[in-house]
Write an enzyme that holds these catalytic residues in place. Sequence first.
Site, PDB file in Angstrom:
ATOM      1  N   SER A  78      39.255 -17.296 -11.136  1.00 52.54           N
ATOM      2  CA  SER A  78      38.353 -16.438 -11.927  1.00 52.54           C
ATOM      3  C   SER A  78      39.004 -15.806 -13.144  1.00 52.54           C
ATOM      4  CB  SER A  78      37.738 -15.357 -11.038  1.00 52.54           C
ATOM      5  OG  SER A  78      36.673 -15.883 -10.277  1.00 52.54           O
ATOM      6  N   LYS A  81      37.254 -16.345 -16.375  1.00 54.69           N
ATOM      7  CA  LYS A  81      36.220 -15.446 -16.894  1.00 54.69           C
ATOM      8  C   LYS A  81      36.721 -14.607 -18.059  1.00 54.69           C
ATOM      9  CE  LYS A  81      33.521 -14.938 -12.598  1.00 54.69           C
ATOM     10  NZ  LYS A  81      34.334 -15.688 -11.634  1.00 54.69           N
ATOM     11  N   ASP A 171      30.871 -24.985  -0.008  1.00 55.90           N
ATOM     12  CA  ASP A 171      30.621 -23.763  -0.773  1.00 55.90           C
ATOM     13  C   ASP A 171      29.167 -23.601  -1.200  1.00 55.90           C
ATOM     14  OD1 ASP A 171      33.270 -22.874  -0.704  1.00 55.90           O
ATOM     15  OD2 ASP A 171      33.818 -24.046  -2.468  1.00 55.90           O
ATOM     16  N   SER A 324      33.388 -10.019 -10.253  1.00 55.22           N
ATOM     17  CA  SER A 324      33.696 -11.441 -10.470  1.00 55.22           C
ATOM     18  C   SER A 324      32.502 -12.321 -10.119  1.00 55.22           C
ATOM     19  CB  SER A 324      34.917 -11.857  -9.637  1.00 55.22           C
ATOM     20  OG  SER A 324      35.482 -13.045 -10.131  1.00 55.22           O
ATOM     21  N   ASN A 325      31.409 -12.099 -10.825  1.00 54.86           N
ATOM     22  CA  ASN A 325      30.136 -12.750 -10.525  1.00 54.86           C
ATOM     23  C   ASN A 325      30.068 -14.132 -11.184  1.00 54.86           C
ATOM     24  OD1 ASN A 325      27.286 -13.487 -10.801  1.00 54.86           O
ATOM     25  ND2 ASN A 325      26.865 -11.446 -10.000  1.00 54.86           N
ATOM     26  N   HIS A 377      38.574 -26.714  -9.393  1.00 57.36           N
ATOM     27  CA  HIS A 377      40.011 -26.924  -9.196  1.00 57.36           C
ATOM     28  C   HIS A 377      40.611 -27.774 -10.311  1.00 57.36           C
ATOM     29  CE1 HIS A 377      40.927 -25.203  -5.159  1.00 57.36           C
ATOM     30  NE2 HIS A 377      39.615 -25.277  -5.042  1.00 57.36           N
ATOM     31  N   THR A 438      41.024 -10.436 -11.335  1.00 56.48           N
ATOM     32  CA  THR A 438      41.509 -11.167 -10.173  1.00 56.48           C
ATOM     33  C   THR A 438      40.964 -12.600 -10.206  1.00 56.48           C
ATOM     34  OG1 THR A 438      39.606 -10.401  -8.904  1.00 56.48           O
ATOM     35  CG2 THR A 438      41.616  -9.086  -8.759  1.00 56.48           C
ATOM     36  N   GLY A 439      41.545 -13.441  -9.375  1.00 59.82           N
ATOM     37  CA  GLY A 439      41.062 -14.806  -9.232  1.00 59.82           C
ATOM     38  C   GLY A 439      41.465 -15.364  -7.884  1.00 59.82           C
TER      39      GLY A 439
END
Length: 486
Positions: A78, A81, A171, A324-325, A377, A438-439
Site C-alpha cells: 500500500s 498509494k 481475496d 488504507s482503502n 505482487h 503502511t503497507g
Amino acid sequence: MLKKFTSLLATCMVVFSLSGVQISVEATASPQIEKLDQSIQRIVKDEIENADVSIAIRDEEGRIIYDLNGNRKQKPASNMKLLTSAAALEELGEDYRFQTNIYTTGNVKKGILYGDLYLQGTGDPTLTIKDFDQFAHFLAQSGLKKIKGRIVADDYWFDQDLLTPDIQKDDESYYYAAPVTALTMSPDSDYDAGSIIVEAIGKKVGEKPYMKITPELGELIIENKAKTVGSDEYRTIKIEREYRTNKIVVSGNLPLGQNWREWITVQNPTKHTMTLWKHSLKKNNIQYVKDQFYREKTPKNARLMIQKQSIPLAELMIPYMKLSNNSIANILVKTMGKLRMGQGSTKAGLSVLKQYAFSRQLDIDHWLFEDGSGMSHHNRVSSVLLTQLLYSIQAEKQWYGTFFNSLPVAGYSDRMIGGSLKNRLKTSITKGKVFAKTGAIDGVNTLSGYLIGNSGKMYIFSVLVQNQKNTIPTIDEIVEVMVEKL
C-alpha cells in the site's frame, strides 16, 4: 478532521527547500550515520536476515544520508498509494467531488412517470443507502407514486474490468479486493465501496447464528451453515462469498454471546446498487412495473431530477489514506483515466500516474506498477524512489498539507488520526513523531513517510521488506532507531 489535525501539522511539519533539482545519492559518512547503520544492520541480521530489505533516508534538503539496498526494486504494497494520492490531488484537485445523478426521459402526470428513470454514477465511494432513501423521499414528496418506464443503470463512466490485475482468488470475498464500477455503494463511513457488512451473532446454543446485514443483501444470498456453541468452545466461524457467485456462505462454530463480522464484496456493484435503489423506492411507496436489470447510457435529452455530490477529495483523503482503502485508490485511478485520457479504466489511470511520476523527475523505468492500491505482487519500486517522491511533493503548496494530514500518525488511538499506525510505534520515542503510510500483502510489509528525529529535524524514510512474514515489529524497531539516532 482536517481542521482537527492542522495544529499537529503546523508544529511538526518542516517546509523543505527545493532549491536544487539534483539530489545527492551518496550517504554522509558521519559518526551519527555510522551508529545508525550499525543498529540497523544488527536488527536486519538478527531478525530478517533472509528477507529482501530496501531502506533509504533523506534529510531536509533531499539528500540521501543513508541507504541499505536503497535502489533495489521491491513490492511496495500500500505504499503505492503515496503515488496514487499525490497524482489524484494534482490531477483532480482538493475540491473534486464525485457526482451521482438521477435523470428521466419522461414526465410525471397525476403521480405517474411516463418514461425511464436513469441512475447515473461516476464512481462515488461515499454513496450509501441513506442517500437512496433521501432520493426516493424527495421523489415521493414531489408527487411521484409510480414509474411506468424502466429503471436504468448508467455506469458507463468506468469500464467493465471490475477487478484490478493480480487479485488472488482467496481475496475476492473481502473488502480490500472489491470490484469497481461507476455505480457502487459503501456500507459505512469508512467508504469500503463494493462491499456489505455481514455479522453473525451467537444467540442460542445449537442453533444457527443470527445474521445482520448492512445495508441489505441486494443481489446476494446467504447460506448459513454455522452453529452457535457453548461460550467456552473455540470460534471457527468463517464468512466468505463463493468464488464468482452471489452466494455468501457462513460456516463453522460461533460461541454463545460472541459475534463475528466481515466486510464481504458484492459480485457486481452496479447490480447490487440498483437492487438497493429499487428497495428505497418501495420503502417510499413508489411503485414500478419493470423489475429487470437495465443498463445503458443516459440519453442526451434526459432531464436531471436529482444530483448528489460527494465530500471533496481533501476530506475523502482521511479515511482513504488513514485506513488504507483499496476501493478508493482504484476508483481514483479510473477517475484520473476518465478525466485525463477519456477512458475510465485502470490502464488509462496508470498512464496518468506514470505521467505524473515523470513530471516529478522520478525514474519511471524503475517503478513498475499495475494498480494504484498496491494489491498486486507485480508492483515494484525502491525505497530511494519512494523517498524522492515524498521529497518532491513538498513543493506542491496547494495540496501538500492535505497529503501530509492524510498520513497515519504513530501511536494516536483515534483511528482518523492514527489510522493504521494507531497501535504501532507507541513509545515516547516515536509517538506523534512518525507520519507514514503502511503497507501489507502476503509476505510483504512496508512503511514510508516522514519522521522527526531527536534532533528536532524532519527526515524522509522508506523501509520495504519482502519474502518474510510478520515483519512489522522489526520495521518498527528500525524506525525507532532512526528517530533515536537522527
